[in-house]
Write a protein that holds these residues in place. Structure first.
Motif, short mmCIF file in Angstrom:
data_model
loop_
_atom_site.label_atom_id
_atom_site.label_comp_id
_atom_site.label_asym_id
_atom_site.label_seq_id
_atom_site.Cartn_x
_atom_site.Cartn_y
_atom_site.Cartn_z
N THR A 98 0.87 -1.17 0.00
CA THR A 98 0.00 0.00 0.00
C THR A 98 0.91 1.23 0.00
N HIS A 99 0.39 2.39 0.42
CA HIS A 99 1.17 3.61 0.37
C HIS A 99 0.98 4.46 1.63
N LEU A 100 2.03 5.20 1.95
CA LEU A 100 1.94 6.32 2.89
C LEU A 100 1.82 7.56 2.02
N MET A 101 0.75 8.32 2.18
CA MET A 101 0.46 9.42 1.27
C MET A 101 0.28 10.72 2.04
N TYR A 102 1.05 11.72 1.67
CA TYR A 102 0.90 13.05 2.26
C TYR A 102 -0.28 13.75 1.61
N GLU A 103 -1.09 14.41 2.44
CA GLU A 103 -2.24 15.13 1.93
C GLU A 103 -1.79 16.22 0.97
N GLY A 104 -2.54 16.35 -0.12
CA GLY A 104 -2.22 17.37 -1.12
C GLY A 104 -1.24 16.93 -2.18
N ILE A 105 -0.76 15.67 -2.11
CA ILE A 105 0.21 15.17 -3.10
C ILE A 105 -0.52 14.46 -4.22
N THR A 106 -0.11 14.71 -5.44
CA THR A 106 -0.66 14.03 -6.61
C THR A 106 0.49 13.42 -7.41
N THR A 107 0.14 12.51 -8.31
CA THR A 107 1.15 11.95 -9.20
C THR A 107 0.60 11.91 -10.62
N PRO A 108 1.41 12.27 -11.62
CA PRO A 108 0.96 12.19 -13.01
C PRO A 108 1.14 10.80 -13.61
N TYR A 109 1.78 9.89 -12.85
CA TYR A 109 2.10 8.58 -13.39
C TYR A 109 0.98 7.59 -13.09
N ARG A 110 0.94 6.52 -13.85
CA ARG A 110 -0.10 5.52 -13.69
C ARG A 110 0.52 4.13 -13.65
N ILE A 111 -0.02 3.31 -12.76
CA ILE A 111 0.36 1.90 -12.77
C ILE A 111 -0.32 1.23 -13.95
N GLY A 112 0.43 0.38 -14.66
CA GLY A 112 -0.07 -0.18 -15.91
C GLY A 112 0.08 0.85 -17.01
N GLY A 113 -0.94 1.02 -17.83
CA GLY A 113 -0.92 2.04 -18.87
C GLY A 113 0.10 1.78 -19.95
N ASP A 114 0.36 2.84 -20.72
CA ASP A 114 1.26 2.72 -21.88
C ASP A 114 2.68 2.35 -21.48
N ALA A 115 3.10 2.76 -20.28
CA ALA A 115 4.45 2.47 -19.82
C ALA A 115 4.56 1.08 -19.19
N SER A 116 3.43 0.39 -19.05
CA SER A 116 3.39 -0.95 -18.42
C SER A 116 4.08 -0.94 -17.06
N ASN A 117 3.80 0.09 -16.27
CA ASN A 117 4.41 0.21 -14.95
C ASN A 117 3.89 -0.88 -14.01
N THR A 118 4.81 -1.62 -13.42
CA THR A 118 4.48 -2.68 -12.48
C THR A 118 5.39 -2.56 -11.28
N PRO A 119 5.00 -1.75 -10.27
CA PRO A 119 5.95 -1.39 -9.22
C PRO A 119 6.29 -2.51 -8.25
N GLU A 120 5.36 -3.39 -7.90
CA GLU A 120 5.60 -4.46 -6.92
C GLU A 120 6.34 -3.92 -5.72
#
Length: 484
Positions: free
Chosen positions: A462-484
């Motif tokens: 899962t994630h520790l997320m600071y309030e107000g933080i965003t990300t432009p990246y996506r898991i999966g998608g065109d870049a086939s991001n698979t962070p594990e």
């Protein structure tokens, strides 16, 4: 005599009803388990505010993208390294052939060394890793954009691409770097290396332990290796466990001290002869004066060892006793008061049958939820955070929080009384409960996952997320991001 038609129809309807009673819930569970082909990590699961404010209270400064949370963007680096990632067959230092991954033609990759305060720049070039690659600086609390997690802080670097990481070396210690894209395959296959933040010293030994194709190695060498050091030298042995399971390590031939854990110094260490339980992903620095007959680092079993010093170092197995950091060393100030926590979280690790992305099996759960419907631990900059991690899953889990170091407060209700036990990777055994605390002082979107990497791939993240933080990246998608 033929069965009357109404009776036959009633039987068929009952059978159909039973089938529907079984299949409809199964179909629902299957459908709701499907993971989208592309999704934003900042929007997954559900927000858990740990009893704190839901609006970022006094520390909130408006929305910010992880892309903007970079290291220094200007200035000449003090340490500049280019690492070329390849999928290839290569030879271990001991001669065996492995079909896996290399950095600059070797595995482990090159040792990177920096001093505290220096600007480090590492350029990753992906020459031939087909699924893409990144570099995560395991244990170094870098700015979020430099963390190297595919789909969260960057896109995976495709074949023919490159990515430049820049960060200040703020904290002395023993660390390592590895791909955080399809990690369960790429790290296992060799895409990793060691990074040490400290001046080179005559008695330093770096020992990265890794298993290739079932063969355990130290620095890419099976069996017994050797490092020549004169008797009387104070040796600092920096041990890194890059595998997926806990490993008992220690020195034979002389007592030694545990002087650092996960890159943080131990206060008031004493001499021991017991083995040290080194979690997957974790590091430990062992210090000893090299005796006249030499000493030997043992990695789990005597078959994998490193002789250090003159002559033939003693051989054999490690003792059955283990160092317990709950009581080892002497107390020292933490620099913050965990009793004044702004957030209190529970991270309950379990396991239950069901579907994950349409596949049946026994799956890990966090607070009773399967991935990706897991809690997002929400904090604001400056918060003091307490987290209780409990495990009833039937297996041990080395839990790794990115971007922060936490201090262990208790284990199974027993308070820590030794040196402050700072960790970034904590072994949580089955039926164990740990309480940890840290200061939320590094804004971003941070992975918090099991470093038995196949477990992460199976949803224990899962994630520790600071309030107000965003990300432009996506898991999966065109870049086939698979962070594990």
């Amino acid at each position: 005599m033929p069965e009357p038609k109404p009776r036959r129809w009633r039987g068929r309807l009952v059978a159909l009803g039973i089938a529907l009673a079984v299949l409809v819930p199964l179909g629902y569970l299957w459908a709701t388990s499907l993971v989208p082909g592309s999704y934003n990590a900042a929007e997954m699961g559900y927000a858990d505010y740990g009893g704190g404010s839901t609006d970022g209270h006094a520390h909130h400064h408006g929305a910010m993208s992880v892309k903007d949370l970079t290291g220094p963007t200007t200035g000449t680096p003090d340490v500049a390294v280019t690492l070329i990632a390849r999928k290839q067959k290569f030879q271990l230092a001991s001669g065996e052939t492995v079909d896996g991954y290399t950095l600059n033609g070797t595995s482990p990759g090159p040792l990177i060394r920096a001093r505290v305060g220096e600007l480090v720049q590492v350029t990753l070039v992906n020459e031939s890793v087909p699924d893409g690659a990144t570099l995560h600086w395991h244990g170094i609390d870098v700015p979020n954009a430099e963390d190297g997690v595919a789909g969260v802080t960057q896109d995976a670097v495709p074949v023919g691409g490159k990515f430049v990481y820049r960060f200040k070396a703020e904290q002395a210690g023993t660390y390592w770097y590895h791909s955080h894209q399809v990690s369960s395959d790429e790290v296992k296959g060799g895409l990793f290396g060691a990074i040490v933040i400290a001046p080179s010293a005559p008695g330093e030994v770096v020992a990265a332990i890794h298993t290739y194709n079932g063969k355990r190695t130290i620095n890419g060498r099976t069996g017994s290796g050797r490092v020549d050091l004169p008797a009387g030298t104070t040796a600092r042995v920096r041990v890194i466990n890059t595998d997926n399971a806990i490993l008992r390590v220690g020195l034979l031939g002389t007592p030694y001290k545990v002087v650092a854990v996960d890159g943080r110094d131990v206060h008031g260490p004493s001499s021991v002869t017991a083995a040290y339980p080194l979690a997957a992903g974790a590091r430990v620095d062992l210090e000893a004066v090299v005796p006249a007959g030499g000493m030997r680092l043992v990695a789990g079993a005597a078959a994998t060892s490193l002789g250090i010093g003159p002559g033939d170092a003693p051989t054999g197995e490690l003792p059955g006793e283990t160092v317990d950091l709950l009581t080892y060393g002497t107390p020292a100030p933490l620099g913050f008061d965990p009793a004044r926590a702004d957030r209190n979280f529970e991270y309950r690790i379990g396991r239950r049958p069901g579907f994950l992305d349409g596949k049946p099996g026994l799956w890990w759960t966090i607070n009773g939820h399967k991935f990706p419907d897991v809690p997002m631990f929400m904090v604001a900059e400056g918060d003091i955070v307490r987290m209780t991690i409990s495990n009833t899953s039937g297996q041990a889990h080395p839990m790794h929080l990115h971007g922060h170091h936490a201090v262990v407060l208790s284990r199974n209700g027993v308070r820590a009384t030794g040196s402050p036990w700072w960790i970034d990777t904590l072994e949580v055994g089955n039926k164990e409960t740990y309480e940890i605390a840290f200061v939320a002082d590094n804004p971003g979107l941070w992975m918090d996952h099991c470093h038995n990497l196949p477990h992460a791939a199976q949803g224990l993240m899962t994630h520790l997320m600071y309030e107000g933080i965003t990300t432009p990246y996506r898991i999966g998608g065109d870049a086939s991001n698979t962070p594990e």
